[in-house]
Design an enzyme around this catalytic site. Sequence first.
Site, PDB file in Angstrom:
ATOM      1  N   LYS A  42      -5.042   2.811  -0.428  1.00 34.69           N
ATOM      2  CA  LYS A  42      -5.599   3.479   1.201  1.00 34.69           C
ATOM      3  C   LYS A  42      -4.406   4.834   1.273  1.00 34.69           C
ATOM      4  O   LYS A  42      -4.048   4.940   2.565  1.00 34.69           O
ATOM      5  CB  LYS A  42      -4.852   2.229   2.623  1.00 34.69           C
ATOM      6  CG  LYS A  42      -5.625   1.533   2.279  1.00 34.69           C
ATOM      7  CD  LYS A  42      -5.494   1.020   3.608  1.00 34.69           C
ATOM      8  CE  LYS A  42      -6.699   0.422   4.947  1.00 34.69           C
ATOM      9  NZ  LYS A  42      -6.468   0.208   5.766  1.00 34.69           N
ATOM     10  N   ASP A  73       0.303  -0.683  -0.307  1.00 30.60           N
ATOM     11  CA  ASP A  73       0.196  -0.116   0.376  1.00 30.60           C
ATOM     12  C   ASP A  73       0.914   1.476   0.093  1.00 30.60           C
ATOM     13  O   ASP A  73       2.096   0.607  -0.434  1.00 30.60           O
ATOM     14  CB  ASP A  73      -1.079  -0.232   1.208  1.00 30.60           C
ATOM     15  CG  ASP A  73      -0.364  -0.007   2.623  1.00 30.60           C
ATOM     16  OD1 ASP A  73       0.934   0.270   2.580  1.00 30.60           O
ATOM     17  OD2 ASP A  73      -0.781  -0.478   3.345  1.00 30.60           O
ATOM     18  N   MET A 119      -1.079   9.424  13.097  1.00 28.70           N
ATOM     19  CA  MET A 119      -2.321   9.812  11.737  1.00 28.70           C
ATOM     20  C   MET A 119      -2.791  11.119  12.668  1.00 28.70           C
ATOM     21  O   MET A 119      -4.370  10.677  12.964  1.00 28.70           O
ATOM     22  CB  MET A 119      -3.125   8.616  12.296  1.00 28.70           C
ATOM     23  CG  MET A 119      -2.673   7.234  11.432  1.00 28.70           C
ATOM     24  SD  MET A 119      -4.036   5.037  12.074  1.00 28.70           S
ATOM     25  CE  MET A 119      -3.749   5.556  13.689  1.00 28.70           C
TER      26      MET A 119
HETATM   27  N1  SAH Z   1       2.122   0.467  10.348  1.00 29.47           N
HETATM   28  C1  SAH Z   1       2.655   1.847  10.836  1.00 29.47           C
HETATM   29  C2  SAH Z   1       1.673   3.673  11.452  1.00 29.47           C
HETATM   30  C3  SAH Z   1       1.003   2.537  10.509  1.00 29.47           C
HETATM   31  S1  SAH Z   1      -0.871   3.835  10.648  1.00 29.47           S
HETATM   32  C4  SAH Z   1       3.996   2.106  11.088  1.00 29.47           C
HETATM   33  O1  SAH Z   1       4.110   1.110  12.179  1.00 29.47           O
HETATM   34  O2  SAH Z   1       4.979   3.474  10.719  1.00 29.47           O
HETATM   35  C5  SAH Z   1      -0.493   5.592   9.654  1.00 29.47           C
HETATM   36  C6  SAH Z   1       0.654   6.410  10.298  1.00 29.47           C
HETATM   37  O3  SAH Z   1       2.338   6.307  10.835  1.00 29.47           O
HETATM   38  C7  SAH Z   1       0.304   8.602   9.666  1.00 29.47           C
HETATM   39  O4  SAH Z   1      -0.198   8.405   9.632  1.00 29.47           O
HETATM   40  C8  SAH Z   1       1.831   8.626  10.518  1.00 29.47           C
HETATM   41  O5  SAH Z   1       1.417   9.173  11.526  1.00 29.47           O
HETATM   42  C9  SAH Z   1       2.749   7.681  10.556  1.00 29.47           C
HETATM   43  N2  SAH Z   1       3.785   7.322   9.538  1.00 29.47           N
HETATM   44  C10 SAH Z   1       4.215   6.048   9.046  1.00 29.47           C
HETATM   45  N3  SAH Z   1       5.522   6.579   8.026  1.00 29.47           N
HETATM   46  C11 SAH Z   1       5.852   7.532   8.314  1.00 29.47           C
HETATM   47  C12 SAH Z   1       7.201   8.177   8.133  1.00 29.47           C
HETATM   48  N4  SAH Z   1       7.967   7.656   7.182  1.00 29.47           N
HETATM   49  N5  SAH Z   1       7.051   9.366   8.902  1.00 29.47           N
HETATM   50  C13 SAH Z   1       6.652   9.699   9.180  1.00 29.47           C
HETATM   51  N6  SAH Z   1       5.041   9.081   9.743  1.00 29.47           N
HETATM   52  C14 SAH Z   1       5.130   8.510   9.672  1.00 29.47           C
END
Ligand code: SAH
Length: 510
Positions: A60, A38, A175
């Site tokens: 998504k 995704d 998020m």
């Molecule tokens: N499973 C993921 C989180 C998914 S929820 C993890 O463990 O990182 C999605 C949220 O993750 C986004 O809204 C943001 O807040 C955060 N996110 C994911 N990748 C990111 C990145 N490279 N930099 C900053 N925030 C990130």
Amino acid sequence: MTNKTGKVYLIGAGPGDPGLLTIKAKECIEAADVVVYDYLAAPFLLNYARKDAQIIYVGKKGGDHTLTQDKINQLLVDKAKEGFDVARLKGGDPFVFGRGGEEAQMLLSQGVSYEVVPGVTSAISAPAYAGIPVTHRDHTSFVSFITGHEDPTKKDSSMQWDIFAKSDATLVFLMGVKNLANITKNLMENGKAKDTPVALVRWGTTAKQQTVTGTLETIVDEVNKAGLKSPAIIVIGHVVSLREELAWFDNRPLFGKRIVITRARAQASNLVSALSKLGAQCIEIPTIEIAPPQDIEPLKRTIENIKNYDWLVFTSVNGVKFFFDTLYDMGKDVRVLGHLQFACIGPVTKERLRDHGIVSDILPETYRAESVVDAFSGVDIKNKNVLLPRAKMARTILPEELTRMGARVDEVTAYETRINEDGKQELISLLEDRQIDAVTFTSSSTVSNFMSLLESCDSRKLLSDVLIASIGPVTSDTAVSLGIKPDIEAVDYTIPGLVDVLLKHYSSTN
Ligand code: SAH
């Protein structure tokens, strides 16, 4: 089709930096029949997939749900039941706000077996790349990962704002960008000090990383001013103040510079990796495609008659590659070259020749044909037969000079370079949106092809505030003749030389 049921691997793909993928994740992607990914899983990961793997994008991006969660679930089950092993890639870690738990439960209920491959979560790594440790003995002894997604008007909120506000925990919201104003308001209303430091880190661990800092009271304004959007991590707590001292990733000399690489994709990796290590965001717009000659027969005939030659001169790594590819295709090997002497232009060409077990006798110092002539001046090549396998339409200076020295020179086309127009639209829109800081040219043909991509535009205007970097005088001359004057030119006419001059330029202007 087999009658076994496949397995689903719920894989954490890490936060974006390719180096933060685990070894196990890489192995699972390499082995998978189907790869489902995704929006947050970086596209480079797909390079690890088998050529014959099915690659399925399920989208998504907040709001733009290419497939609903139910449909994604169904897809995983269907593919596994068809007998395929499925790599389900998720940004960060699959069990940290990744709905990996729900997917696992669903697979279980359908009798599909699965494994979980944890990943480096953005919750920790994005702050780390901004120089913020989420715990530190002098500041806090615990950390909370909180969803920032919850609807603030929801009646029975599970958000314990009073507890968050009272504790000295580092609060990490995922998020949460759209809800930032509510988050800060709730914390302050529940008594958290207004001057508590806050940072938002967008696209953490990637070359696009952007960090905005402030306090509970000021951060909303700061974020608006910077125009920072999702996806970002929000970090709240005293550890944020350590960034001032510990920032490392965004302190690198080329950080934030968006640099276009115009070389053929197959040859771009050393330039891309050197610039990326210095922090640059490399945008690959290959302007050249390298292919075997349309008519391969002359090269084959020449190889058939190789015993007639005394010297073999390679002027590029492509010359080496395509010469040997053809030699091997003809069922021959290097033993047919045993009687020859060799010359290579440039250290990299020499290394590629060495890969075939042959050490070059002459290694001219620079990449320019003129210096090959110098190198040959110490050798008696009078009446010697010299073969030059090279690009179609290569420059003539080398054969002319060698002929003048008394050699009998044959040129044969070993490969052709063609213009690659795949990146044309992307290039034009990036230039129009002022999204490019520098363009690198590594040969005359990169310049001329690049300029043909911009043929229908006002190239002077599009390039007006873009830094033009050239690998050497020959390339620069071509650029000037096409109406763009390079701003900087490598002193050493090599890729490291080009990287050096970019580094010098940005170190002196930053
Ligand atoms: N499973 C993921 C989180 C998914 S929820 C993890 O463990 O990182 C999605 C949220 O993750 C986004 O809204 C943001 O807040 C955060 N996110 C994911 N990748 C990111 C990145 N490279 N930099 C900053 N925030 C990130």
